[in-house]
Structures are given as C-alpha cells and as structure tokens.
Design a protein around this motif. Structure first.
Motif, PDB file in Angstrom:
ATOM      1  N   THR A 205       1.011  -1.305  -0.149  1.00 10.73           N
ATOM      2  CA  THR A 205      -0.100   0.061   0.001  1.00 10.73           C
ATOM      3  C   THR A 205       0.795   1.336  -0.002  1.00 10.73           C
ATOM      4  OG1 THR A 205      -1.592  -1.185   1.151  1.00 10.73           O
ATOM      5  CG2 THR A 205      -2.060   1.056   1.121  1.00 10.73           C
ATOM      6  N   VAL A 208       2.385   1.864  -3.577  1.00 10.34           N
ATOM      7  CA  VAL A 208       1.340   2.314  -4.214  1.00 10.34           C
ATOM      8  C   VAL A 208       1.036   3.768  -4.075  1.00 10.34           C
ATOM      9  CG1 VAL A 208      -1.115   2.414  -5.096  1.00 10.34           C
ATOM     10  CG2 VAL A 208       0.225   0.223  -4.949  1.00 10.34           C
ATOM     11  N   CYS A 227      -3.146  -2.966  -5.995  1.00 13.54           N
ATOM     12  CA  CYS A 227      -2.767  -2.544  -4.671  1.00 13.54           C
ATOM     13  C   CYS A 227      -3.386  -3.844  -3.568  1.00 13.54           C
ATOM     14  CB  CYS A 227      -3.379  -1.358  -4.127  1.00 13.54           C
ATOM     15  SG  CYS A 227      -2.483  -0.722  -2.514  1.00 13.54           S
TER      16      CYS A 227
END
Length: 242
Positions: A205, A208, A227
């Motif tokens: 996460t 991303v 993700c």
C-alpha cells in the motif's frame, strides 16, 4: 395570473389569460419585445380580453420574461387612466422581468442539481464496486511547499526522508466510502474505517501511495494502480484503483 397587485379578489392564482397572438400576452410573446398600449379602447393589434376590461384597463406596458429556452411568460403593468410610458419606464419593467427570468432559471438549475445529487448518492451508496472519495488537497499543498523549498527530485527526497511518506499519507482525508467498501474491509461503519484505515495498509500500500505521489508531482490526473491491504479481520485483499 401567477402574481400581481391591484386585481380583484380571486383573480391572482386562478385567472387565465389567452396566449394566442390575438391577445396582449400572446402578441407580446410573438413580437418578443416590449409592447406599449396607449389606449386599449382603440387598440387594433390585439384584444384586451375580459380580465383587462373587467378592471377598466386603458394603458399599459407588457414585456417578455425570458427564460433559458422558452420564455416564462409576460410581465405587465396597467392603468385605468390614459398614460404615457417613458423609455425609462419600459426599461425598468424589462429589467425586473430579466431578474425574474434569471431567478427562475437559477431555481430550475438548483432543482436539477438536487435531483442529480440524490441520484449520485444512491448510486454511490449502492454501487456493487468499492468507491472511495478522498481529498488530496493538503497533499498537493505539501508537494508545492517542497518545490518552493528547492526539492526537484521527489524520489530522492522520499528516499532521504522515509518518514515523509507516512507524513503525506496522514494528509489524505477520507471523505466518504460506500457500503461495498465497508464490506470489503470488514468494518461496520465509515467511522470505523476512518479510525482504522492507516493501520490496514501493507508495505504494498505504501509503495502504491508513493506512486500516487509521483503522479501528482508530475501533474497526472488519472491514477490507475493495483494494490493490496488488510481487512479489519486481518485478511489480505487485492484491488485495482481507478
């Protein structure tokens, strides 16, 4: 007769006037310009109609209430005595009619916006896909401050300042989520998700999010990423962000 003063009781809100070209209102709409009546008793362009005659109308001015597309109607003033209306009188009446038309246009737009907003809220709430509404404005302000401070390479800055990524993430405001998102992350309410959402992020996460920062830094508006994250129950989920 939608509104007016000086009419006998029971006329306003009930009486109807012809809009055919042989009537005062119809003729005003037809020529689409102010119509001045010097003496209705000798008028040959149209007939006054029973309502005007019942009120002993002699002189008057009628102007079109323009709308966005078709006109809304006619605004008129009448006198029971013969009177000359100046150009200023006519311009004043037309100005009032223009304000009425603009006000009704705006009200129609507001009503349309309300309908569209209600439709959007229903689609948002019940969509079968997860929808997030996020506010990145503070992130944009932070990136602008970095540029002003002399940062030219965002990647180099993030590598030299690992805590910056978490700081930027804290600037993102989660505005709203739909029911499907709550089910996806296995939480009961939006408030629960707001409280837990940063703790649900994985290393993926954060990677991303770093890509999102780069996209914003480079001025991109369209963000598409794959993700993964954790649910409130500890289950790993994979999703695509658009």
């Amino acid at each position: 007769l939608r509104a007016g003063v000086g009419w006998q009781d029971g006329y306003v809100g009930r009486a109807t006037l012809s809009a055919k070209k042989g009537s005062l209102a119809g003729y005003t709409l037809l020529v689409n310009k102010p119509i001045v009546v010097e003496d209705l008793r000798t008028e040959t362009r149209f007939v006054g109609g029973p309502i005007l005659h019942e009120h002993d109308v002699v002189s008057g001015v009628s102007v079109v209430i323009h709308g966005k597309e078709p006109p809304y109607g006619v605004l008129s003033v009448h006198t029971s005595q013969k009177r000359h209306f100046s150009e200023d009188d006519i311009n004043f009446l037309q100005s009032v009619a223009n304000i009425l038309g603009e006000t009704m246009d705006r009200r129609a737009i507001e009503q349309e916006l309300q309908v569209n907003e209600q439709r959007f809220r229903q689609l948002f709430a019940h969509a079968p896909i997860s929808i997030w509404e996020e506010d990145f404005s503070k992130v944009g302000d932070w990136l602008s401050e970095l540029r002003v401070g002399g940062v030219n390479d965002l990647d180099a800055y993030l590598q030299a300042n690992p805590e910056a990524l978490e700081h930027a993430l804290g600037l993102v405001r989660l505005v709203n989520v739909n029911d499907t998102t709550l089910q996806l992350f296995e939480v009961k309410s939006k408030e629960n998700l707001l409280h837990l959402w940063t703790s649900l992020f994985t290393d993926d996460t954060f990677d991303v999010f770093a890509e999102e920062l780069r996209a914003i830094w480079e001025g991109q508006n369209q963000l598409d990423f794959e993700c993964s994250a954790q649910t409130a129950q500890g289950r790993t989920i994979h999703y695509v962000m658009h």
